[in-house]
Motif scaffolding. Structure first.
Motif, mmCIF file in Angstrom:
data_model
loop_
_atom_site.group_PDB
_atom_site.id
_atom_site.type_symbol
_atom_site.label_atom_id
_atom_site.label_comp_id
_atom_site.label_asym_id
_atom_site.label_seq_id
_atom_site.Cartn_x
_atom_site.Cartn_y
_atom_site.Cartn_z
ATOM 1 N N PRO A 15 6.748 6.677 3.618
ATOM 2 C CA PRO A 15 6.229 5.763 4.640
ATOM 3 C C PRO A 15 5.394 4.655 3.989
ATOM 4 N N GLU A 17 2.952 2.956 5.103
ATOM 5 C CA GLU A 17 1.508 3.144 5.290
ATOM 6 C C GLU A 17 0.936 4.084 4.246
ATOM 7 N N VAL A 18 1.709 5.090 3.880
ATOM 8 C CA VAL A 18 1.263 6.055 2.876
ATOM 9 C C VAL A 18 1.144 5.376 1.515
ATOM 10 N N GLN A 21 -1.937 3.151 1.492
ATOM 11 C CA GLN A 21 -3.191 3.889 1.324
ATOM 12 C C GLN A 21 -3.340 4.371 -0.124
ATOM 13 N N VAL A 250 1.296 12.063 3.622
ATOM 14 C CA VAL A 250 2.497 12.111 4.472
ATOM 15 C C VAL A 250 2.254 13.045 5.668
ATOM 16 N N LYS A 252 -0.519 13.659 7.168
ATOM 17 C CA LYS A 252 -1.356 12.912 8.126
ATOM 18 C C LYS A 252 -0.510 11.882 8.894
ATOM 19 N N TRP A 253 0.387 11.240 8.168
ATOM 20 C CA TRP A 253 1.258 10.223 8.794
ATOM 21 C C TRP A 253 2.139 10.871 9.866
ATOM 22 N N GLY A 256 0.232 11.599 12.882
ATOM 23 C CA GLY A 256 0.028 10.364 13.632
ATOM 24 C C GLY A 256 1.248 9.928 14.433
ATOM 25 N N LYS A 257 2.407 10.442 14.084
ATOM 26 C CA LYS A 257 3.636 10.128 14.829
ATOM 27 C C LYS A 257 3.839 11.104 15.996
ATOM 28 N N ALA A 339 10.882 8.966 6.790
ATOM 29 C CA ALA A 339 10.271 7.685 6.411
ATOM 30 C C ALA A 339 11.206 6.494 6.615
#
Ligand code: PLP
Length: 360
Positions: A15, A17-18, A21, A250, A252-253, A256-257, A339
């Protein structure tokens, strides 16, 4: 910077976003003054990373208390050996279900340690379907049953969890873990290489029921015993720290989904859109029985194979990369793990429709 849509079967996309970060924290992880790669695995900073990752994975998969989570190395391929080494000390009889290339590798390795009964094989169909429960020739006295819920190369996914009674069910979840909710309590061991749906290559996840730990054959090397890693919190030796950290990001991502329920809705939409495109044309075809089609790996062929390289080149020019099928299957394969954004699948579908219009 322009990032492509990478349909590789693994290592695969992470992802964005990952990655962002990780980039922000690369030189200085949350004020530690060093990169995660430079930290002692036993220091309090890394311990907090490790514990948070496990807690988030446990939340995602609702892992029961009586299961250990191990963060190992060696890939899923090492588990092909570790499973029989750890589970067949007192009973050499094991059942394997053969549904594709990865099952075959697991079986070949198990044969070095155990007496393998082939409970079912779909090889005669060129691995285009999964066997039904009633077709499984299971031994009531086996040490375990092994199967591959998703065959990454053939794009075949079990639509059900095999019922094995009191015999532990062992599953190679490498290419489908975290793609949808699963009931961990149905399994004795779940293992997965990280590089498809978890994180970077180099980390191997093993979720193992406690009663299956501590039974390795006496001559099993210490590093190959589940007990070693379980008793030492996966820190008997230096664990793959950076992969563990990225896996945590990942997890955490995915939370969040909307966790695995949210993730599975997205994955289902992506897979259905792509299969619909394939099925609604005579130009493209997927050979897998509809009830066994993978949500993660979608192989397809062109009716005219002489157009293959033109397809690959045209797709690549649109930023659609790594679509060439596995050499054993030919054609194309689109791996659409967690992803892969929905926009990536949409771009692929638009390209396929246009390619057919021009070349069909
Ligand atoms: C990729 C894959 C493997 C091999 O994983 P390594 O981590 O390279 O050992 C095994 N099984 C399945 C189902 C896979 O998709």
């Amino acid at each position: 910077m322009s990032r492509v849509f990478n349909f590789s079967a693994g290592p695969a996309m992470l992802p964005e976003e990952v990655l962002q970060q990780a980039r922000e924290e690369m030189l200085d992880w949350q004020g530690a003054g060093m990169s995660v790669m430079e930290m002692s695995h036993r220091g309090k900073e890394f311990m907090s990373i490790a514990e948070q990752a496990e807690a988030d994975l446990r939340a995602l998969l609702q892992i029961p208390e009586n299961y250990k989570v191990l963060f190992l190395q060696g890939g899923a391929s090492s588990q092909f050996a570790m499973v029989p080494m750890n589970l067949t000390r007192d009973n050499h009889k094991v059942d394997y279900i053969n549904t594709g290339s990865w099952s075959k590798k697991a079986i070949a390795e198990a044969k070095r340690y155990a007496d393998v009964n082939l409970a079912a094989s779909t090889e005669q169909t060129k691995f285009t379907m999964t066997p039904e429960q009633a077709e499984l020739n299971l031994s009531s006295d086996a040490a375990y049953v092994h199967y591959t819920p998703n065959e990454t190369i053939q794009g075949v996914e079990f639509p059900y969890v095999p019922e094995t009674g009191n015999v532990p069910l062992i599953a190679d979840f490498s290419s489908t873990i975290l793609s949808r909710p699963i009931d961990v309590s149905r399994y004795g061991i779940i293992y997965a290489g990280a590089q498809k749906n978890i994180g970077p290559a180099g980390l191997t996840l093993v979720i193992v029921r406690e009663d299956l730990i501590g039974n390795a054959a006496d001559d099993t090397p210490v590093m190959f015993q589940y007990a070693t890693h379980s008793e030492n919190g996966s820190m008997y030796n230096t664990p793959p720290t950076y992969g563990w950290y990225l896996a945590g990001l990942v997890f955490k991502w995915v939370l969040g989904k909307g966790g695995l329920t949210g993730m599975s809705a997205i994955n289902q939409r992506k897979a259905e859109a792509l299969y619909n495109t394939i099925d609604s044309s005579d130009f493209y075809a997927n050979p897998v029985a509809p009830n066994s089609r993978s949500w993660m790996n979608v192989p397809f062929i062109l009716a005219d194979a002489s157009l293959d390289s033109k397809f690959i080149e045209g797709a690549s020019a649109e930023g659609l990369k790594t679509l060439k099928g596995h050499r054993s299957v030919g054609g194309m394969r689109a791996s659409i793990y967690n992803a892969m954004p929905e926009a990536g699948v949409k771009t692929l579908i638009d390209f396929m429709v246009e390619f057919e219009r021009v070349n069909g």
